[in-house]
Design a protein around this motif. Structure first.
Motif, PDB file in Angstrom:
ATOM      1  N   ALA A 168     -30.589  12.008  17.235  1.00 52.79           N
ATOM      2  CA  ALA A 168     -30.959  11.777  15.829  1.00 52.79           C
ATOM      3  C   ALA A 168     -32.173  10.877  15.736  1.00 52.79           C
ATOM      4  O   ALA A 168     -33.096  11.133  14.957  1.00 52.79           O
ATOM      5  N   ALA A 169     -32.180   9.813  16.549  1.00 54.15           N
ATOM      6  CA  ALA A 169     -33.317   8.885  16.514  1.00 54.15           C
ATOM      7  C   ALA A 169     -34.599   9.590  16.942  1.00 54.15           C
ATOM      8  O   ALA A 169     -35.673   9.354  16.385  1.00 54.15           O
ATOM      9  N   ALA A 170     -34.502  10.483  17.939  1.00 52.62           N
ATOM     10  CA  ALA A 170     -35.679  11.196  18.410  1.00 52.62           C
ATOM     11  C   ALA A 170     -36.293  12.028  17.295  1.00 52.62           C
ATOM     12  O   ALA A 170     -37.502  12.034  17.093  1.00 52.62           O
ATOM     13  N   VAL A 171     -35.440  12.754  16.555  1.00 48.85           N
ATOM     14  CA  VAL A 171     -35.940  13.590  15.465  1.00 48.85           C
ATOM     15  C   VAL A 171     -36.562  12.739  14.374  1.00 48.85           C
ATOM     16  O   VAL A 171     -37.617  13.055  13.829  1.00 48.85           O
ATOM     17  N   ILE A 172     -35.875  11.611  14.055  1.00 50.83           N
ATOM     18  CA  ILE A 172     -36.364  10.734  12.986  1.00 50.83           C
ATOM     19  C   ILE A 172     -37.789  10.292  13.254  1.00 50.83           C
ATOM     20  O   ILE A 172     -38.684  10.423  12.429  1.00 50.83           O
ATOM     21  N   PHE A 173     -38.024   9.785  14.445  1.00 59.42           N
ATOM     22  CA  PHE A 173     -39.313   9.165  14.705  1.00 59.42           C
ATOM     23  C   PHE A 173     -40.369  10.163  15.166  1.00 59.42           C
ATOM     24  O   PHE A 173     -41.558   9.902  15.074  1.00 59.42           O
ATOM     25  N   ALA A 174     -39.927  11.323  15.647  1.00 56.40           N
ATOM     26  CA  ALA A 174     -40.907  12.362  15.965  1.00 56.40           C
ATOM     27  C   ALA A 174     -41.533  12.918  14.696  1.00 56.40           C
ATOM     28  O   ALA A 174     -42.641  13.422  14.706  1.00 56.40           O
ATOM     29  N   GLU A 232     -23.090   7.544   9.794  1.00 57.51           N
ATOM     30  CA  GLU A 232     -22.220   7.443  10.959  1.00 57.51           C
ATOM     31  C   GLU A 232     -22.009   5.989  11.378  1.00 57.51           C
ATOM     32  O   GLU A 232     -20.897   5.586  11.739  1.00 57.51           O
ATOM     33  N   VAL A 233     -23.067   5.197  11.330  1.00 55.24           N
ATOM     34  CA  VAL A 233     -22.932   3.766  11.651  1.00 55.24           C
ATOM     35  C   VAL A 233     -21.963   3.100  10.683  1.00 55.24           C
ATOM     36  O   VAL A 233     -21.078   2.329  11.088  1.00 55.24           O
ATOM     37  N   GLN A 234     -22.109   3.410   9.400  1.00 57.11           N
ATOM     38  CA  GLN A 234     -21.225   2.830   8.391  1.00 57.11           C
ATOM     39  C   GLN A 234     -19.777   3.264   8.623  1.00 57.11           C
ATOM     40  O   GLN A 234     -18.844   2.460   8.502  1.00 57.11           O
ATOM     41  N   ARG A 235     -19.584   4.520   8.986  1.00 61.48           N
ATOM     42  CA  ARG A 235     -18.233   5.023   9.254  1.00 61.48           C
ATOM     43  C   ARG A 235     -17.594   4.278  10.418  1.00 61.48           C
ATOM     44  O   ARG A 235     -16.420   3.891  10.371  1.00 61.48           O
ATOM     45  N   GLN A 236     -18.378   4.037  11.464  1.00 65.33           N
ATOM     46  CA  GLN A 236     -17.854   3.334  12.635  1.00 65.33           C
ATOM     47  C   GLN A 236     -17.480   1.885  12.289  1.00 65.33           C
ATOM     48  O   GLN A 236     -16.453   1.384  12.747  1.00 65.33           O
ATOM     49  N   SER A 273     -31.328   2.220  22.955  1.00 69.18           N
ATOM     50  CA  SER A 273     -30.850   1.073  22.175  1.00 69.18           C
ATOM     51  C   SER A 273     -29.683   1.441  21.277  1.00 69.18           C
ATOM     52  O   SER A 273     -29.311   2.603  21.145  1.00 69.18           O
ATOM     53  N   ASP A 274     -29.114   0.411  20.633  1.00 64.60           N
ATOM     54  CA  ASP A 274     -27.996   0.577  19.702  1.00 64.60           C
ATOM     55  C   ASP A 274     -28.559   0.755  18.295  1.00 64.60           C
ATOM     56  O   ASP A 274     -29.310  -0.095  17.820  1.00 64.60           O
ATOM     57  N   PRO A 275     -28.222   1.857  17.582  1.00 65.67           N
ATOM     58  CA  PRO A 275     -28.748   2.058  16.227  1.00 65.67           C
ATOM     59  C   PRO A 275     -28.466   0.898  15.289  1.00 65.67           C
ATOM     60  O   PRO A 275     -29.219   0.673  14.351  1.00 65.67           O
ATOM     61  N   ARG A 276     -27.373   0.146  15.536  1.00 62.44           N
ATOM     62  CA  ARG A 276     -27.061  -0.981  14.660  1.00 62.44           C
ATOM     63  C   ARG A 276     -28.122  -2.076  14.712  1.00 62.44           C
ATOM     64  O   ARG A 276     -28.225  -2.889  13.797  1.00 62.44           O
ATOM     65  N   LYS A 277     -28.878  -2.085  15.792  1.00 66.70           N
ATOM     66  CA  LYS A 277     -29.925  -3.101  15.918  1.00 66.70           C
ATOM     67  C   LYS A 277     -31.165  -2.725  15.123  1.00 66.70           C
ATOM     68  O   LYS A 277     -32.070  -3.538  14.975  1.00 66.70           O
ATOM     69  N   HIS A 278     -31.221  -1.497  14.638  1.00 62.67           N
ATOM     70  CA  HIS A 278     -32.429  -1.016  13.966  1.00 62.67           C
ATOM     71  C   HIS A 278     -32.100  -0.364  12.623  1.00 62.67           C
ATOM     72  O   HIS A 278     -32.683   0.641  12.242  1.00 62.67           O
ATOM     73  N   LEU A 279     -31.151  -0.950  11.900  1.00 63.37           N
ATOM     74  CA  LEU A 279     -30.724  -0.349  10.636  1.00 63.37           C
ATOM     75  C   LEU A 279     -31.846  -0.316   9.610  1.00 63.37           C
ATOM     76  O   LEU A 279     -31.968   0.634   8.835  1.00 63.37           O
ATOM     77  N   ASP A 280     -32.681  -1.350   9.584  1.00 64.40           N
ATOM     78  CA  ASP A 280     -33.772  -1.356   8.608  1.00 64.40           C
ATOM     79  C   ASP A 280     -34.813  -0.293   8.934  1.00 64.40           C
ATOM     80  O   ASP A 280     -35.424   0.292   8.034  1.00 64.40           O
ATOM     81  N   LEU A 281     -35.025  -0.039  10.220  1.00 60.45           N
ATOM     82  CA  LEU A 281     -35.964   1.009  10.600  1.00 60.45           C
ATOM     83  C   LEU A 281     -35.417   2.389  10.248  1.00 60.45           C
ATOM     84  O   LEU A 281     -36.157   3.278   9.835  1.00 60.45           O
ATOM     85  N   LEU A 282     -34.113   2.556  10.407  1.00 62.70           N
ATOM     86  CA  LEU A 282     -33.492   3.823  10.008  1.00 62.70           C
ATOM     87  C   LEU A 282     -33.546   3.989   8.491  1.00 62.70           C
ATOM     88  O   LEU A 282     -33.785   5.089   7.975  1.00 62.70           O
ATOM     89  N   ALA A 283     -33.333   2.890   7.754  1.00 64.52           N
ATOM     90  CA  ALA A 283     -33.441   2.949   6.299  1.00 64.52           C
ATOM     91  C   ALA A 283     -34.875   3.271   5.881  1.00 64.52           C
ATOM     92  O   ALA A 283     -35.108   3.990   4.901  1.00 64.52           O
ATOM     93  N   PHE A 284     -35.839   2.755   6.634  1.00 67.02           N
ATOM     94  CA  PHE A 284     -37.249   3.056   6.407  1.00 67.02           C
ATOM     95  C   PHE A 284     -37.502   4.559   6.547  1.00 67.02           C
ATOM     96  O   PHE A 284     -38.133   5.189   5.707  1.00 67.02           O
TER      97      PHE A 284
END
Length: 270
Positions: A24-30, A117-121, A87-98
């Motif tokens: 998911a992170a790969a697609v987001i930032f690509a 998914e992070v919120q669900r976990q 890395s752990d997505p929880r460490k980059h929540l603001d970047l994911l929100a961006f």
């Protein structure tokens, strides 16, 4: 919106072998594009966090992740993708929100899915701790761990409006349940900050005074009281605190004394 970079067969195979979050992170930032106003707001929050992860783009240059998102370079995006995958997505929540507010619909979709998914976990972890507490309500260790998880959830930015307010009220309830004999300075400081956010000024002052009673020589107690009086615009209380400090023995650090004098210098008797 600009099209994402086409992945080779080897890269696709590599991504398939990685965890779901990595893909998911790969697609987001690509697919990342230029930021809008809401994206910039999330970047400003990310910049304030300590220890923002950096990417080394050569011996001479390091670029923070939030800046790399705005660089239209396939090489940077590949290195950024790999950094996020490790890395752990929880460490980059603001970047994911961006990325969630990106103009590209796929980027927004994958960012939103990852945050969901992070919120669900987090919610599952909280439910487990609640179940553990129901079986062992006197277990202070579990109670403190639950408080710390709630605090992290509140700070994550995943909650808004009445849901955030409700979580803060629950945090207050659990902090109130901590026995005074096991209340640490860190928990007391968290309690004060939460009370001030809830606009419970009187309770925040009482908690601050309790810190002074328990740890009178520790500068943290005095700095918390200063913060309370600043937040509540209580100049009279600040003057009284200044007088009390002058009659007390406090183990000030150089930076702590400087902070105290900065605020105490701004008040004077009329």
């Amino acid at each position: 919106a600009a099209r994402g970079r086409r992945l080779s067969a080897a890269q696709i195979l590599f991504l398939m072998l990685l965890p779901v979050f990595g893909a998911a992170a790969a697609v987001i930032f690509a697919l990342a594009n230029e930021p809008g106003e809401e994206q910039r707001s999330h970047l400003m929050r990310a910049e304030k966090q300590e220890g923002i992860m950096t990417m080394v783009l050569g011996a001479e240059k390091s670029v923070p992740l939030e800046e790399a998102l705005m660089i239209n370079s396939p090489r940077v995006r590949r290195e950024l993708m790999l950094s996020m995958l490790r890395s752990d997505p929880r460490k980059h929540l603001d970047l994911l929100a961006f990325a969630r507010f990106n103009m590209d619909p796929e980027t927004a979709h994958y960012a939103t899915a990852t945050l969901t998914e992070v919120q669900r976990q987090i919610q599952l972890e909280m439910q487990k701790m609640q179940a553990d507490l129901s079986k062992d309500p006197d277990n202070t260790s579990i109670r403190i761990s639950y408080i710390q998880l709630m605090d992290a959830y509140i700070k994550s930015g995943l909650l808004e409006g009445h849901l955030l307010d409700r979580q803060r009220l629950e945090l207050k309830t659990y902090l109130d349940s901590i026995p005074q004999e096991v209340m640490t300075q860190e928990l007391a400081s968290l309690k004060i900050r939460n009370l001030l956010t809830l606009q419970h000024a009187a309770e925040a002052r009482a908690c601050g005074m309790n810190m002074l009673d328990r740890w009178p020589r520790d500068e943290k107690s005095w700095l918390e009281m200063i913060g309370i009086y600043v937040e509540t615009h209580d100049e009279k209380g600040m003057l009284e605190l200044k007088d009390l400090a002058g009659k007390s023995i406090v183990d000030w650090s150089a930076s702590g004394r400087e902070r105290a004098q900065y605020f105490w210098g701004a008040v004077s008797r009329s």
